[in-house]
Design an enzyme around this catalytic site. Structure first.
Site, PDB file in Angstrom:
ATOM      1  N   GLY A   1       0.789  -1.222   0.000  1.00  0.00           N
ATOM      2  CA  GLY A   1       0.000   0.000   0.000  1.00  0.00           C
ATOM      3  C   GLY A   1       0.824   1.277   0.000  1.00  0.00           C
ATOM      4  O   GLY A   1       0.338   2.319   0.430  1.00  0.00           O
TER       5      GLY A   1
ATOM      6  N   GLU B   1      11.309 -17.070  18.062  1.00  0.00           N
ATOM      7  CA  GLU B   1      11.135 -15.716  18.607  1.00  0.00           C
ATOM      8  C   GLU B   1      10.653 -15.773  20.055  1.00  0.00           C
ATOM      9  O   GLU B   1      11.064 -14.958  20.890  1.00  0.00           O
ATOM     10  CB  GLU B   1      10.167 -14.900  17.752  1.00  0.00           C
ATOM     11  CG  GLU B   1      10.612 -14.665  16.309  1.00  0.00           C
ATOM     12  CD  GLU B   1      11.988 -14.028  16.192  1.00  0.00           C
ATOM     13  OE1 GLU B   1      12.411 -13.308  17.125  1.00  0.00           O
ATOM     14  OE2 GLU B   1      12.662 -14.272  15.178  1.00  0.00           O
TER      15      GLU B   1
ATOM     16  N   HIS C   1      13.651 -16.216  22.292  1.00  0.00           N
ATOM     17  CA  HIS C   1      14.332 -14.940  22.544  1.00  0.00           C
ATOM     18  C   HIS C   1      13.574 -14.150  23.609  1.00  0.00           C
ATOM     19  O   HIS C   1      14.142 -13.623  24.561  1.00  0.00           O
ATOM     20  CB  HIS C   1      14.340 -14.068  21.285  1.00  0.00           C
ATOM     21  CG  HIS C   1      15.330 -14.479  20.243  1.00  0.00           C
ATOM     22  ND1 HIS C   1      16.649 -14.720  20.502  1.00  0.00           N
ATOM     23  CD2 HIS C   1      15.186 -14.645  18.902  1.00  0.00           C
ATOM     24  CE1 HIS C   1      17.272 -15.035  19.382  1.00  0.00           C
ATOM     25  NE2 HIS C   1      16.404 -14.996  18.380  1.00  0.00           N
TER      26      HIS C   1
HETATM   27  P1  ADP Z   1       2.645  -0.915  -3.328  1.00  0.00           P
HETATM   28  O1  ADP Z   1       2.746   0.424  -3.938  1.00  0.00           O
HETATM   29  O2  ADP Z   1       3.135  -0.965  -1.918  1.00  0.00           O
HETATM   30  O3  ADP Z   1       3.275  -2.006  -4.140  1.00  0.00           O
HETATM   31  P2  ADP Z   1      -0.114  -0.475  -3.807  1.00  0.00           P
HETATM   32  O4  ADP Z   1      -0.336   0.742  -3.017  1.00  0.00           O
HETATM   33  O5  ADP Z   1       0.072  -0.298  -5.264  1.00  0.00           O
HETATM   34  O6  ADP Z   1       1.108  -1.301  -3.222  1.00  0.00           O
HETATM   35  O7  ADP Z   1      -1.290  -1.500  -3.513  1.00  0.00           O
HETATM   36  C1  ADP Z   1      -2.027  -2.092  -4.540  1.00  0.00           C
HETATM   37  C2  ADP Z   1      -3.472  -2.258  -4.147  1.00  0.00           C
HETATM   38  O8  ADP Z   1      -3.603  -3.162  -3.059  1.00  0.00           O
HETATM   39  C3  ADP Z   1      -4.078  -0.974  -3.657  1.00  0.00           C
HETATM   40  O9  ADP Z   1      -4.603  -0.243  -4.722  1.00  0.00           O
HETATM   41  C4  ADP Z   1      -5.153  -1.454  -2.708  1.00  0.00           C
HETATM   42  O10 ADP Z   1      -6.326  -1.802  -3.395  1.00  0.00           O
HETATM   43  C5  ADP Z   1      -4.566  -2.703  -2.140  1.00  0.00           C
HETATM   44  N1  ADP Z   1      -3.883  -2.439  -0.864  1.00  0.00           N
HETATM   45  C6  ADP Z   1      -2.564  -2.578  -0.634  1.00  0.00           C
HETATM   46  N2  ADP Z   1      -2.258  -2.278   0.625  1.00  0.00           N
HETATM   47  C7  ADP Z   1      -3.402  -1.911   1.225  1.00  0.00           C
HETATM   48  C8  ADP Z   1      -3.727  -1.459   2.543  1.00  0.00           C
HETATM   49  N3  ADP Z   1      -2.790  -1.356   3.487  1.00  0.00           N
HETATM   50  N4  ADP Z   1      -5.004  -1.163   2.807  1.00  0.00           N
HETATM   51  C9  ADP Z   1      -5.950  -1.285   1.859  1.00  0.00           C
HETATM   52  N5  ADP Z   1      -5.708  -1.690   0.609  1.00  0.00           N
HETATM   53  C10 ADP Z   1      -4.452  -2.007   0.268  1.00  0.00           C
HETATM   54 ZN    ZN Z   2      16.813 -15.101  16.331  1.00  0.00          ZN
END
Ligand code: ADP
Ligand code: ZN
Ligand code: MG
Length: 620
Positions: free
Chosen positions: A224, A441, A444
């Site tokens: 995300g 873990e 630890h």
């Molecule tokens: P990254 O840029 O980290 O590779 P993206 O932001 O392009 O990931 O994520 C791709 C899609 O996955 C987003 O458009 C969303 O629909 C979904 N997604 C990814 N992470 C999240 C999150 N933390 N919360 C809600 N949706 C997410």
């Molecule tokens: Zn360790």
């Protein structure tokens, strides 16, 4: 014949289709080139072709002697001129003639003695020479233009390609909000500050504070990062310029740099705003010294970016955000203060985060009431946000295929099975591996809590990190420490060895996961013996000598003090004795807490991430 008739239009149709589709553009430009060539060729033939009848030199000589020649132009290779009357055997009855020049030293004499007007020829030479240059030149220009247009075809023209593509991505109103992102609470908290600043830059700068210029989002793919960057723009109601790092890297040197310059100009005009460079690693890879200089273009682009970031006044309200899933390859210059000086970790979600993300993505899907989010979240350890979004979609497609009115548990179960099979190839931990990591873990964590005088455990996690580590136990110091006693160091070694010891005790087997722990424990033991004089056997002697500064950071092949082989053996034996002692103490502690090791591991497997407080409660 019917056969023939059927075949002919067919073939023609096929031909036409091929010309207009496959080769349409290139062939039309090729046609222009061909026509130009023909014209040039014709001109050359016209100007350079010998005029009039071509006769042998001997005949010319005879005509000259007979007084038939009126005028002669002496060329480099030819003689041409006019006769007093046309030759009797010439059908065109032209007075013009041409003959090939022969090495004849008496020619001028003969010409003079017969009273012929003669002159040297130079008029046509510049033309022929010019054409000799022009034709190959035009040929190459033609070929160049042809390929250039093909490469640049999608972009519409030669002049536009230096301009930043960012323009196309400038969004004045981004719809994404923080509520669309879940499971990355820490990153979100950090970014809220950026939003505050973008909303009200004056409030911060009035006090003379320096606003961060660059924020780098670091995390595994699909967690995300892009979404968060957009959410920052959406929350702050500012324009959002986004570009992918790879879009800067072009075939022509200087284009990427020009794009950067242009991008920053556009951004400055629209401040406050956000400039987002996705996949920063594509252009921000560490500069390398290569003898062939093959990365010229990328380096120039990177240098331009660094220069722009330095020359940028962040008080104007432009925040540069970057995202990468490979922070280790980034050029260190990018991470210096005044550039991407804030780094925000966007990690894979824990079980609670996964539940929230699922909730977000299920809003737009008809879900039957028998679907329990926490059950799905528990089954999807290791999934990133994008994987979860994909899961919901996959389940919806499965339900649709079966003509259901809502997506139910079975659809989700099936979709999870499918995705896990696919993800396993992408190295998501198997159930067995998660269990090993959980015991490790927990080991630890227990030893770190039970032994006195150690930093308290802040968090245990078995959420797989993007960068190698499978889990971690985080200890946070409650105060600054300047001195460590021998006992503290031994305790620390015991904590480091406890991961491996827990695997030993619970599973009767050890894994490769403890390599880093062993290395750190060994380092401590070695320092105790050779630097701190903490071994009775070896006495209060520093065996390592003063640590030498390293010449140009190239490590010496052998970095050890000046002592003999016998001493070296003794030192090794002492290190081993200390490690054994620590291992022994970890083993005793974990054996004494065998039931706790089991129960805490089970709990950790359920919730992925355990806070220090819960750990202490379970241990009490
Ligand atoms: P990254 O840029 O980290 O590779 P993206 O932001 O392009 O990931 O994520 C791709 C899609 O996955 C987003 O458009 C969303 O629909 C979904 N997604 C990814 N992470 C999240 C999150 N933390 N919360 C809600 N949706 C997410
Ligand atoms: Zn360790
Ligand atoms: Mg992305």
């Amino acid at each position: 014949m019917p056969e023939n008739d059927a075949a002919r239009p067919n073939r023609r149709g096929g031909d036409r289709r091929r010309t207009t589709r496959g080769f349409g553009r290139p062939s039309s430009s090729l046609w222009y080139v061909a026509v130009i060539f023909l014209l040039i060729g014709a001109a050359q033939v016209y100007y350079l072709a010998p005029a009039g009848k071509t006769i042998p030199y001997s005949q010319f000589k005879d005509l000259l002697k007979a007084g038939e020649v009126e005028e002669v132009t002496v060329g480099e290779q030819t003689l041409s001129g006019t006769l007093k009357q046309p030759l009797p055997d010439d059908p065109r009855q032209s007075k013009q003639f041409t003959t090939t020049r022969v090495d004849d030293t008496t020619l001028t004499e003969t010409l003079e003695s017969h009273g012929v007007k003669y002159s040297g020829e130079s008029v046509n030479r510049w033309l022929s020479e010019l054409l000799g240059w022009l034709i190959p030149l035009l040929f190459f220009v033609g070929i160049w233009a042809f390929f250039f247009r093909r490469m640049n075809g999608a972009e519409g023209g030669i002049m536009s390609f230096a301009r930043s593509k960012a323009k196309a991505y400038a969004e004045d109103e981004v719809k994404v909000r923080f509520t669309d992102v879940a499971g990355v609470d820490e990153a979100r908290e950090e970014l809220k500050e950026i939003v505050e600043f973008l909303k009200n830059p004056k409030k911060y700068t009035n006090l003379g504070g320096r606003i961060p210029k660059g924020v780098l989002l670091v995390g595994p793919p699909g967690t995300g990062k892009t979404l968060l960057a957009r959410a920052v723009a959406g929350e702050a109601h500012v324009p959002f310029f986004s570009l992918s790092g790879s879009e800067f890297v072009e075939m022509f040197v200087g284009v990427g740099a020009a794009r950067i310059r242009d991008l920053f100009q556009q951004a400055e005009a629209k401040a406050p705003c956000i400039v987002f460079i996705d996949e920063l690693d594509a252009l921000g890879k560490a500069r390398v010294q290569s003898p062939v200089g093959s990365h010229e273009e990328r380096e120039q682009t990177l240098n331009q970016l660094l220069a722009e970031m330095d020359g940028f006044d962040s008080r104007k309200g432009v925040i540069i955000m970057g995202a990468t899933n490979r922070p280790e390859v980034l050029d260190p210059a990018l991470l210096r203060p005044g550039r991407f000086d804030r780094q925000v970790l966007v990690d894979k979600p824990d079980i609670k985060g996964r539940e929230e993300i699922l909730r977000i993505h299920m809003k737009s899907v008809k879900v039957s009431p028998d679907v329990e989010l926490h059950v799905i979240a528990a089954r999807t350890a290791g999934f990133a946000g994008a994987d979860l979004a994909n899961l919901v979609n996959e389940a919806a497609l499965l339900a649709a295929r079966l003509d259901k009115t809502a997506v139910d548990r079975y659809d989700f179960d099936l979709a999870i099975d499918r995705l896990i099979a696919g993800l396993e190839k992408k190295r998501v931990m198997s159930v067995k591996e998660r269990e090993i990591v959980a015991y490790h873990e927990t080991g630890h964590a227990i030893v770190a809590t039970v032994l006195p005088n150690l930093d308290p455990v802040h968090k245990i996690s078995i959420v797989q990190r993007g960068f190698g580590a499978l889990g971690y136990t985080m200890q946070l110091p409650t105060e600054d420490r300047y001195l460590m006693t021998r006992k503290d160091l031994l305790s620390q070694m015991a904590v480091l060895l406890a991961g491996r010891t827990a695997e030993e005790i619970a599973l009767g087997e050890i894994s490769t996961g403890a390599q880093n722990d062993l290395q750190r424990a060994t380092d401590i033991a070695r320092a105790m013996v050779t630097e701190f004089g903490m071994s009775e056997e070896m006495g209060a002697v520093n065996y390592d000598g003063a640590k030498r500064p390293r010449f140009l950071d190239i490590p010496f092949p052998q970095e050890r003090g000046l002592y003999g082989e016998e001493t070296a053996q003794k030192i090794d034996a002492e290190i081993k004795r200390l490690l054994t002692e620590a291992h022994e103490s970890a083993r005793n502690l974990l054996r004494g807490n065998r039931d706790k090791l089991e129960s805490i591991t089970r709990r950790l497997l359920e919730i992925d991430v355990m806070e220090g407080d819960e750990l202490r409660q379970l241990l009490a």
